[in-house]
Scaffold this motif. Sequence first.
Motif, mmCIF file in Angstrom:
data_model
loop_
_atom_site.group_PDB
_atom_site.id
_atom_site.type_symbol
_atom_site.label_atom_id
_atom_site.label_comp_id
_atom_site.label_asym_id
_atom_site.label_seq_id
_atom_site.Cartn_x
_atom_site.Cartn_y
_atom_site.Cartn_z
ATOM 1 N N VAL A 75 0.852 -1.197 0.000
ATOM 2 C CA VAL A 75 0.000 0.000 0.000
ATOM 3 C C VAL A 75 0.884 1.242 0.000
ATOM 4 O O VAL A 75 0.645 2.199 -0.742
ATOM 5 C CB VAL A 75 -0.952 0.002 1.225
ATOM 6 C CG1 VAL A 75 -1.665 1.332 1.332
ATOM 7 C CG2 VAL A 75 -1.957 -1.121 1.125
ATOM 8 N N GLU A 118 2.306 1.798 -3.420
ATOM 9 C CA GLU A 118 1.295 2.244 -4.372
ATOM 10 C C GLU A 118 0.911 3.706 -4.122
ATOM 11 O O GLU A 118 0.734 4.481 -5.066
ATOM 12 C CB GLU A 118 0.061 1.335 -4.267
ATOM 13 C CG GLU A 118 -0.789 1.369 -5.510
ATOM 14 C CD GLU A 118 -1.982 0.430 -5.424
ATOM 15 O OE1 GLU A 118 -2.202 -0.157 -4.349
ATOM 16 O OE2 GLU A 118 -2.691 0.296 -6.428
ATOM 17 N N SER A 145 3.574 5.923 -5.441
ATOM 18 C CA SER A 145 3.480 6.027 -6.890
ATOM 19 C C SER A 145 2.356 6.985 -7.296
ATOM 20 O O SER A 145 2.505 7.807 -8.198
ATOM 21 C CB SER A 145 3.310 4.621 -7.475
ATOM 22 O OG SER A 145 2.400 4.593 -8.518
ATOM 23 N N LEU A 146 1.216 6.905 -6.579
ATOM 24 C CA LEU A 146 0.098 7.805 -6.869
ATOM 25 C C LEU A 146 0.481 9.256 -6.610
ATOM 26 O O LEU A 146 0.217 10.143 -7.435
ATOM 27 C CB LEU A 146 -1.114 7.420 -5.997
ATOM 28 C CG LEU A 146 -2.224 8.460 -5.880
ATOM 29 C CD1 LEU A 146 -2.944 8.663 -7.206
ATOM 30 C CD2 LEU A 146 -3.236 8.063 -4.809
ATOM 31 N N GLU A 165 2.901 10.581 -9.192
ATOM 32 C CA GLU A 165 2.216 10.807 -10.466
ATOM 33 C C GLU A 165 1.401 12.108 -10.439
ATOM 34 O O GLU A 165 1.462 12.928 -11.347
ATOM 35 C CB GLU A 165 1.285 9.623 -10.724
ATOM 36 C CG GLU A 165 0.968 9.394 -12.166
ATOM 37 C CD GLU A 165 1.664 8.135 -12.705
ATOM 38 O OE1 GLU A 165 1.913 8.108 -13.899
ATOM 39 O OE2 GLU A 165 1.932 7.200 -11.919
ATOM 40 N N THR A 166 0.627 12.267 -9.339
ATOM 41 C CA THR A 166 -0.207 13.457 -9.213
ATOM 42 C C THR A 166 0.647 14.716 -9.148
ATOM 43 O O THR A 166 0.330 15.736 -9.759
ATOM 44 C CB THR A 166 -1.083 13.348 -7.940
ATOM 45 O OG1 THR A 166 -1.537 12.021 -7.801
ATOM 46 C CG2 THR A 166 -2.264 14.281 -8.010
ATOM 47 N N ALA A 195 3.712 15.134 -10.337
ATOM 48 C CA ALA A 195 4.354 15.402 -11.628
ATOM 49 C C ALA A 195 3.380 16.135 -12.552
ATOM 50 O O ALA A 195 3.745 17.098 -13.221
ATOM 51 C CB ALA A 195 4.812 14.093 -12.259
ATOM 52 N N GLU A 196 2.133 15.684 -12.554
ATOM 53 C CA GLU A 196 1.143 16.317 -13.420
ATOM 54 C C GLU A 196 0.867 17.750 -12.976
ATOM 55 O O GLU A 196 0.757 18.666 -13.780
ATOM 56 C CB GLU A 196 -0.148 15.497 -13.393
ATOM 57 C CG GLU A 196 -1.335 16.304 -13.857
ATOM 58 C CD GLU A 196 -2.240 15.514 -14.749
ATOM 59 O OE1 GLU A 196 -1.846 14.404 -15.150
ATOM 60 O OE2 GLU A 196 -3.348 16.007 -15.038
ATOM 61 N N GLU A 224 -5.779 16.791 -0.941
ATOM 62 C CA GLU A 224 -6.788 16.238 -1.830
ATOM 63 C C GLU A 224 -7.041 14.759 -1.522
ATOM 64 O O GLU A 224 -8.162 14.273 -1.620
ATOM 65 C CB GLU A 224 -6.312 16.405 -3.267
ATOM 66 C CG GLU A 224 -7.435 16.508 -4.274
ATOM 67 C CD GLU A 224 -6.880 16.861 -5.636
ATOM 68 O OE1 GLU A 224 -7.110 16.091 -6.558
ATOM 69 O OE2 GLU A 224 -6.180 17.901 -5.731
ATOM 70 N N LEU A 225 -5.967 14.072 -1.150
ATOM 71 C CA LEU A 225 -6.111 12.656 -0.801
ATOM 72 C C LEU A 225 -6.881 12.471 0.496
ATOM 73 O O LEU A 225 -7.435 11.409 0.750
ATOM 74 C CB LEU A 225 -4.727 12.014 -0.659
ATOM 75 C CG LEU A 225 -4.164 11.351 -1.889
ATOM 76 C CD1 LEU A 225 -2.810 10.754 -1.570
ATOM 77 C CD2 LEU A 225 -5.099 10.267 -2.373
ATOM 78 N N GLY A 226 -6.905 13.495 1.326
ATOM 79 C CA GLY A 226 -7.668 13.433 2.567
ATOM 80 C C GLY A 226 -6.805 13.123 3.769
ATOM 81 O O GLY A 226 -5.621 12.833 3.636
ATOM 82 N N LEU A 256 -8.148 7.969 5.100
ATOM 83 C CA LEU A 256 -7.654 7.099 4.028
ATOM 84 C C LEU A 256 -7.370 5.697 4.580
ATOM 85 O O LEU A 256 -7.708 4.684 3.955
ATOM 86 C CB LEU A 256 -6.394 7.701 3.400
ATOM 87 C CG LEU A 256 -5.889 7.031 2.118
ATOM 88 C CD1 LEU A 256 -7.000 6.869 1.100
ATOM 89 C CD2 LEU A 256 -4.745 7.822 1.515
ATOM 90 N N LYS A 270 -10.464 3.839 4.776
ATOM 91 C CA LYS A 270 -10.950 3.336 3.482
ATOM 92 C C LYS A 270 -10.231 2.063 3.067
ATOM 93 O O LYS A 270 -10.773 1.240 2.349
ATOM 94 C CB LYS A 270 -10.764 4.398 2.403
ATOM 95 C CG LYS A 270 -11.755 5.519 2.545
ATOM 96 C CD LYS A 270 -11.727 6.443 1.344
ATOM 97 C CE LYS A 270 -12.821 7.485 1.475
ATOM 98 N NZ LYS A 270 -12.772 8.478 0.413
ATOM 99 N N TYR A 271 -8.976 1.932 3.527
ATOM 100 C CA TYR A 271 -8.234 0.714 3.215
ATOM 101 C C TYR A 271 -8.682 -0.448 4.089
ATOM 102 O O TYR A 271 -8.383 -1.592 3.813
ATOM 103 C CB TYR A 271 -6.727 0.940 3.375
ATOM 104 C CG TYR A 271 -6.068 1.433 2.104
ATOM 105 C CD1 TYR A 271 -5.921 0.569 1.025
ATOM 106 C CD2 TYR A 271 -5.639 2.737 1.981
ATOM 107 C CE1 TYR A 271 -5.329 1.009 -0.145
ATOM 108 C CE2 TYR A 271 -5.049 3.185 0.810
ATOM 109 C CZ TYR A 271 -4.896 2.309 -0.247
ATOM 110 O OH TYR A 271 -4.319 2.739 -1.408
#
Lengths: 340, 111
Positions: free
Chosen positions: A26, A29, A32-33, A36-37, A39-40, A58-60, A65, A68-69
């Motif tokens: 987790v 991952e 990585s998320l 990615e976010t 970089a954009e 934004e992820l909270g 979180l 949620k997992y």
Amino acid sequence: MDSKELIKRYIYAVTKNLPVSNRQDVARELQSLIDETLAERSQGAQPTDADTKAVLMELGSPSDLAAKYSPQTKDALIGQPYFSVYLRVLKIVLLAVTLGMTIAALVQAFTSVEGSVLVILGSVLGSIWQGLLGGFAWVTLIFAILYQKDVKLDADIEDLDDLPAVPEKRQEIKLSEIITSFIFTILFLILFVIVPQVNIPFLVQPSGLTSIFNADVLIRLRWLFIAVTAAAVLNQAVRFITRRHSLPVFITTLLEMIMQTALLLTWFSTPNVLNPAFSAELGSLVPSFFVPANWAPLQLLPQTLRMMPLLLLIVLGGFLLGSLIELIETSVRTFREVKA
Amino acid sequence: MNDLNAIYANFVVELRRGVTNLVVLNQCQQPSYGYQLVKNLAERGVPLEANTVYPLLRRLEDQGLLRSDWDTSAEKPRKYYQITEDGLELLAQITASWRESVKNIEAILEE
């Protein structure tokens, strides 16, 4: 705090209570998320700290979180993430109870005069089993209530800057350390509060046993002993929860040491702190253990302490020194952490 | 008025929640990673939060409906999810169920 550290703390806060089996995956991952976010968001440029904060916001919140997992359908007595913590606590408690009860039961078994070996063995095993059941029941009950009542394991973090640091190796408190002190605390509680008549048996004879300390004094000071135990358990609980040297650990260590010192001073300034029978036995067995009454440095000590065998005084002094060293160690490590 | 807006937002979230599994399973017929799914779906008018999609992917994997592989060949490591046999079977069923529901509810709304 720079972006990298902030992300590290955020991911740690989300994953620390997830089941061990997928904690790392987790974390990877999420990393990585977030990469990615980011970089954009920064369009190829170096992401700023503000970018990082925005992405994490934004992820909270980490606890949301994490929830949620590990969705809580409340169809279990104790569900995740409570279950992982429950297992960890249960292991420690059962281990401590087994060791503590074994020693206490052995002491009682060997001090009871009658009974064959089998009967004694039976009663020892019986009390260990009882202790284990009791420990299991209490831990389970407490965690079931925590889970069913939605008591948060972590405080809600409003501001990302308040995320606690990921513990580093040198600031980490070893689990074995916590377990060892917990076992000693349980032993202390058993010997001095639960069976004060036995406390530390010195001689076992057919006529009965001779314990080192005066049981009447122990019973009179019972609440002080309980307070010291409570302070020790509190300290160990804080260590277990935070797992690193921090201000709360320092404060509870200080509290524990103050309680211990207060207890020792009160206890050893009480007249007849030693069992008179023990003093007599020891005097007749090994006279050299007694310091000669006219030994000069001894005159500086209060009256009650003069009758203490030298060995006990050394143990006592060593104990106080040990607590002092622990306190210094804790404060050094805490200071380092706060500075970092 | 603000209250109504809040209720509306809540309704939309509730409506979407039921079909999230369907949409995500459907999209995973091609190997996809979480961020890509979030972007694609948002572009096609089905905005889902990353903090919903990521835990969901993991849950679907635990249920044996998806399988996953880390692709570390690219500069950024990514975890790709793809639908399994079981997942495909379930997807067919819930797609049919969805179409049926839409048809029936449409009929009610048209009355």
